[in-house]
Design a protein around this motif. Structure first.
Motif, PDB file in Angstrom:
ATOM      1  N   SER A 170       0.824  -1.207   0.000  1.00 13.58           N
ATOM      2  CA  SER A 170       0.000   0.000   0.000  1.00 13.58           C
ATOM      3  C   SER A 170       0.861   1.261   0.000  1.00 13.58           C
ATOM      4  O   SER A 170       0.604   2.212  -0.749  1.00 13.58           O
ATOM      5  CB  SER A 170      -0.923   0.012   1.214  1.00 13.58           C
ATOM      6  N   MET A 171       1.884   1.252   0.847  1.00 20.27           N
ATOM      7  CA  MET A 171       2.709   2.458   0.898  1.00 20.27           C
ATOM      8  C   MET A 171       3.448   2.667  -0.419  1.00 20.27           C
ATOM      9  O   MET A 171       3.498   3.782  -0.946  1.00 20.27           O
ATOM     10  CB  MET A 171       3.704   2.395   2.059  1.00 20.27           C
TER      11      MET A 171
ATOM     12  N   HIS B 104       2.566   1.587  -3.357  1.00 20.50           N
ATOM     13  CA  HIS B 104       1.602   1.967  -4.396  1.00 20.50           C
ATOM     14  C   HIS B 104       1.157   3.415  -4.205  1.00 20.50           C
ATOM     15  O   HIS B 104       1.019   4.165  -5.181  1.00 20.50           O
ATOM     16  CB  HIS B 104       0.393   1.036  -4.355  1.00 20.50           C
ATOM     17  N   GLY B 105       0.939   3.795  -2.979  1.00 20.47           N
ATOM     18  CA  GLY B 105       0.537   5.171  -2.717  1.00 20.47           C
ATOM     19  C   GLY B 105       1.605   6.163  -3.145  1.00 20.47           C
ATOM     20  O   GLY B 105       1.305   7.172  -3.784  1.00 20.47           O
ATOM     21  N   ILE B 106       2.838   5.873  -2.821  1.00 21.01           N
ATOM     22  CA  ILE B 106       3.922   6.780  -3.216  1.00 21.01           C
ATOM     23  C   ILE B 106       4.035   6.831  -4.731  1.00 21.01           C
ATOM     24  O   ILE B 106       4.199   7.907  -5.320  1.00 21.01           O
ATOM     25  CB  ILE B 106       5.255   6.335  -2.569  1.00 21.01           C
TER      26      ILE B 106
ATOM     27  N   LEU C 221       1.022   8.886  -6.031  1.00 19.12           N
ATOM     28  CA  LEU C 221       0.981  10.301  -5.650  1.00 19.12           C
ATOM     29  C   LEU C 221       2.201  11.088  -6.095  1.00 19.12           C
ATOM     30  O   LEU C 221       2.099  12.263  -6.428  1.00 19.12           O
ATOM     31  CB  LEU C 221       0.837  10.423  -4.134  1.00 19.12           C
TER      32      LEU C 221
ATOM     33  N   PRO D  54      -3.179  13.514 -10.773  1.00 20.12           N
ATOM     34  CA  PRO D  54      -3.847  14.509  -9.945  1.00 20.12           C
ATOM     35  C   PRO D  54      -3.105  14.820  -8.662  1.00 20.12           C
ATOM     36  O   PRO D  54      -3.036  15.960  -8.244  1.00 20.12           O
ATOM     37  CB  PRO D  54      -5.184  13.853  -9.620  1.00 20.12           C
TER      38      PRO D  54
ATOM     39  N   PHE E  86      -8.737  11.497  -8.203  1.00 23.29           N
ATOM     40  CA  PHE E  86      -7.519  10.689  -8.295  1.00 23.29           C
ATOM     41  C   PHE E  86      -7.445   9.781  -9.516  1.00 23.29           C
ATOM     42  O   PHE E  86      -6.394   9.209  -9.791  1.00 23.29           O
ATOM     43  CB  PHE E  86      -7.358   9.844  -7.033  1.00 23.29           C
TER      44      PHE E  86
ATOM     45  N   LEU F 159       3.502  12.520   4.696  1.00 24.24           N
ATOM     46  CA  LEU F 159       3.625  11.871   3.393  1.00 24.24           C
ATOM     47  C   LEU F 159       3.509  10.350   3.509  1.00 24.24           C
ATOM     48  O   LEU F 159       2.884   9.696   2.682  1.00 24.24           O
ATOM     49  CB  LEU F 159       4.964  12.248   2.741  1.00 24.24           C
ATOM     50  N   HIS F 160       4.111   9.803   4.547  1.00 24.31           N
ATOM     51  CA  HIS F 160       4.020   8.355   4.742  1.00 24.31           C
ATOM     52  C   HIS F 160       2.577   7.917   4.983  1.00 24.31           C
ATOM     53  O   HIS F 160       2.098   6.948   4.385  1.00 24.31           O
ATOM     54  CB  HIS F 160       4.903   7.925   5.924  1.00 24.31           C
TER      55      HIS F 160
ATOM     56  N   TRP G 237      -0.179   9.575   4.343  1.00 22.41           N
ATOM     57  CA  TRP G 237      -0.999   9.838   3.161  1.00 22.41           C
ATOM     58  C   TRP G 237      -0.814   8.729   2.121  1.00 22.41           C
ATOM     59  O   TRP G 237      -1.776   8.213   1.541  1.00 22.41           O
ATOM     60  CB  TRP G 237      -0.632  11.195   2.565  1.00 22.41           C
ATOM     61  N   SER G 238       0.441   8.365   1.901  1.00 23.74           N
ATOM     62  CA  SER G 238       0.721   7.331   0.904  1.00 23.74           C
ATOM     63  C   SER G 238       0.064   6.006   1.279  1.00 23.74           C
ATOM     64  O   SER G 238      -0.547   5.342   0.438  1.00 23.74           O
ATOM     65  CB  SER G 238       2.232   7.130   0.769  1.00 23.74           C
ATOM     66  N   MET G 239       0.184   5.627   2.532  1.00 28.29           N
ATOM     67  CA  MET G 239      -0.399   4.352   2.923  1.00 28.29           C
ATOM     68  C   MET G 239      -1.917   4.391   2.795  1.00 28.29           C
ATOM     69  O   MET G 239      -2.544   3.459   2.276  1.00 28.29           O
ATOM     70  CB  MET G 239       0.006   3.964   4.348  1.00 28.29           C
TER      71      MET G 239
ATOM     72  N   HIS H 191      -3.679   6.334   0.871  1.00 30.65           N
ATOM     73  CA  HIS H 191      -4.049   6.386  -0.546  1.00 30.65           C
ATOM     74  C   HIS H 191      -3.863   5.014  -1.202  1.00 30.65           C
ATOM     75  O   HIS H 191      -4.699   4.576  -2.000  1.00 30.65           O
ATOM     76  CB  HIS H 191      -3.203   7.427  -1.271  1.00 30.65           C
ATOM     77  N   GLY H 192      -2.789   4.357  -0.864  1.00 27.69           N
ATOM     78  CA  GLY H 192      -2.557   3.031  -1.426  1.00 27.69           C
ATOM     79  C   GLY H 192      -3.637   2.044  -1.030  1.00 27.69           C
ATOM     80  O   GLY H 192      -4.143   1.288  -1.861  1.00 27.69           O
ATOM     81  N   ILE H 193      -4.022   2.069   0.216  1.00 31.94           N
ATOM     82  CA  ILE H 193      -5.071   1.156   0.667  1.00 31.94           C
ATOM     83  C   ILE H 193      -6.391   1.485  -0.019  1.00 31.94           C
ATOM     84  O   ILE H 193      -7.124   0.600  -0.467  1.00 31.94           O
ATOM     85  CB  ILE H 193      -5.223   1.219   2.201  1.00 31.94           C
TER      86      ILE H 193
ATOM     87  N   ALA I 116      -6.777   2.899  -2.927  1.00 35.11           N
ATOM     88  CA  ALA I 116      -6.703   2.547  -4.343  1.00 35.11           C
ATOM     89  C   ALA I 116      -6.746   1.042  -4.559  1.00 35.11           C
ATOM     90  O   ALA I 116      -7.383   0.553  -5.484  1.00 35.11           O
ATOM     91  CB  ALA I 116      -5.420   3.121  -4.948  1.00 35.11           C
ATOM     92  N   LEU I 117      -6.067   0.321  -3.691  1.00 35.24           N
ATOM     93  CA  LEU I 117      -5.939  -1.113  -3.926  1.00 35.24           C
ATOM     94  C   LEU I 117      -7.095  -1.933  -3.370  1.00 35.24           C
ATOM     95  O   LEU I 117      -7.473  -2.956  -3.933  1.00 35.24           O
ATOM     96  CB  LEU I 117      -4.631  -1.627  -3.311  1.00 35.24           C
ATOM     97  N   PHE I 118      -7.653  -1.478  -2.244  1.00 33.35           N
ATOM     98  CA  PHE I 118      -8.589  -2.365  -1.561  1.00 33.35           C
ATOM     99  C   PHE I 118      -9.975  -1.794  -1.319  1.00 33.35           C
ATOM    100  O   PHE I 118     -10.894  -2.534  -0.976  1.00 33.35           O
ATOM    101  CB  PHE I 118      -7.999  -2.790  -0.217  1.00 33.35           C
TER     102      PHE I 118
ATOM    103  N   LEU J  40      -5.444  -0.134   7.775  1.00 28.18           N
ATOM    104  CA  LEU J  40      -4.831   1.189   7.886  1.00 28.18           C
ATOM    105  C   LEU J  40      -4.538   1.532   9.348  1.00 28.18           C
ATOM    106  O   LEU J  40      -3.454   2.041   9.669  1.00 28.18           O
ATOM    107  CB  LEU J  40      -5.743   2.259   7.276  1.00 28.18           C
TER     108      LEU J  40
END
Lengths: 215, 215
Positions: free
Chosen positions: A171-172, A174-176, A179, A185, B120, B167-168, B170-172, B174-176, B178-180, B198
């Motif tokens: 997840s991290m 993929h998020g990085i 983003l 976006p 996104f 940033l960390h 947010w990335s996690m 966002h990744g979760i 997007a993926l799940f 999360l």
DNA sequence: CAACTCATGTGAATGGTTTTTACATGGATA
DNA sequence: TATCCATGTAAAAACCATTCACATGAGTTG
């Protein structure tokens, strides 16, 4: 490479039959996605690039989505290969190899934007495409396996669930990638390289599990 | 609601002029994106939903992308509001409120798929739309501020850089999402709720910084 | 080698899309 | 009340996806 018909890769076709239209269309799709984003791909233009009529692609793919699926499947396979190479069986040390895995994740997003877009930005439904599902699973399996080995360096009592680890790291990463690495976006300037951000995140995460090498 | 002209919200328009076409088009876009995914939106169909000719939207938006941008901007504003409500100034406790923030992130992705997709998944270039950039920055600022306050609970010596924290996380998140959470290529079954995944990730991450409340 | 078959490609047609243009309408204003 | 201009329409040009009947010729078979 990969041509079987009467030579001539890009420019003008030989005769009435193309000889390798299927592959040429996939290449064209990748080229278009790379150049103009995931929405910039059209069957008509892929056909034009391959030098055939707009109807020809339908002899090889049911519709535009089917072509995208094929691209995404190949992308997942390449992705799995790159990740597996980076992990390298956990050598020389599992934690170190785990970081290499993360770097390979971002490197793929950076170096193969067309594949990455087909895989993650095309909104293909995994459920309706078993081959895509399977290819995605193969890629995730690499990460899962790596997490498993990293977790196994701890004594059983303090060993975290490796599935959870894999999901967090995925997840991290993929998020990085979404983003900060790819166009899009959310993209904004970072005070550090995306790779450093991910590496720091992974290290901190592993530390909390009692795993990290750094302090 | 939100109509100023001579009543009649959805069905048949009043006279020659619509009265609130701009808003009606935005509503229509949201409806279409929610129903058929980000690619399911077309200017023509939004116009049809609003009961006007296909050319009418161009009196209010330069092109299809401009409409999408407006939707995304509103999405970011709503997003920022939801995040700010969840954070609630860090009360009752910063770490606890930080977890609420994470939950709110996923809740937004789940409850507002149309806004989330416009924000996104539409591949809008932030650079070419200053308003979009600004709206996105406002949303991120909430997270940034929260990370700052959480970091401030530590003595200066062991205080992590709050930008990196933000940033960390947010990335996690966002990744979760997007993926799940959302439909899409990566989505696969989880052995737990995305929110739990999360929350566990955030807790572990904070622990590594010496912050977590859990043990 | 000749005949045939079928995978593969073509052309044309249908119906959808975006966007621009000239023109129409009528609410607001002077 | 007369006029103006924001907002709408209709029509058109230029794309696109997809399908269908038909054409071609590579590979097989007698």
């Amino acid at each position: 490479m990969s041509w079987s018909g009467p030579g001539d890769s890009g420019s003008g076709r030989r005769g009435y039959h193309h000889g390798n239209l299927r592959e040429a269309l996939i290449d064209a799709a990748l080229e278009l996605i790379a150049a103009k984003g995931p929405a910039g791909f059209t069957v008509a233009e892929a056909a034009r690039l391959a030098g055939v009529s707009p109807a020809a692609p339908y002899r090889h793919f049911r519709d535009a989505e089917a072509l995208l699926v094929e691209v995404a499947v190949r992308g997942y396979d390449l992705f799995a290969e790159r990740l597996a190479n980076a992990w390298n069986g956990g050598r020389p040390q599992p934690v170190r190899a785990f970081e290499d895995l993360g770097r390979a994740y971002l490197a793929f997003a950076r170096d193969q934007p067309a594949y990455y877009a087909a895989m993650f930005d095309s909104h293909l439904a995994m459920e309706s495409h078993p081959g895509l599902q399977a290819a995605g699973d193969r890629a995730f399996a690499v990460l899962r396996e790596a997490a498993d080995q990293v977790a196994a360096t701890l004594p059983k009592g303090r060993r975290p669930p490796s599935l959870m680890m894999a999901l967090h790291i995925w997840s991290m990463a993929h998020g990085i990638a979404a983003l900060f690495v790819r166009e899009g976006p959310g993209r904004r300037k970072l005070p550090m390289a995306a790779e450093e951000l991910l590496e720091a995140g992974v290290l901190l995460y592993l530390q909390s599990l009692g795993l990290a090498g750094g302090e």
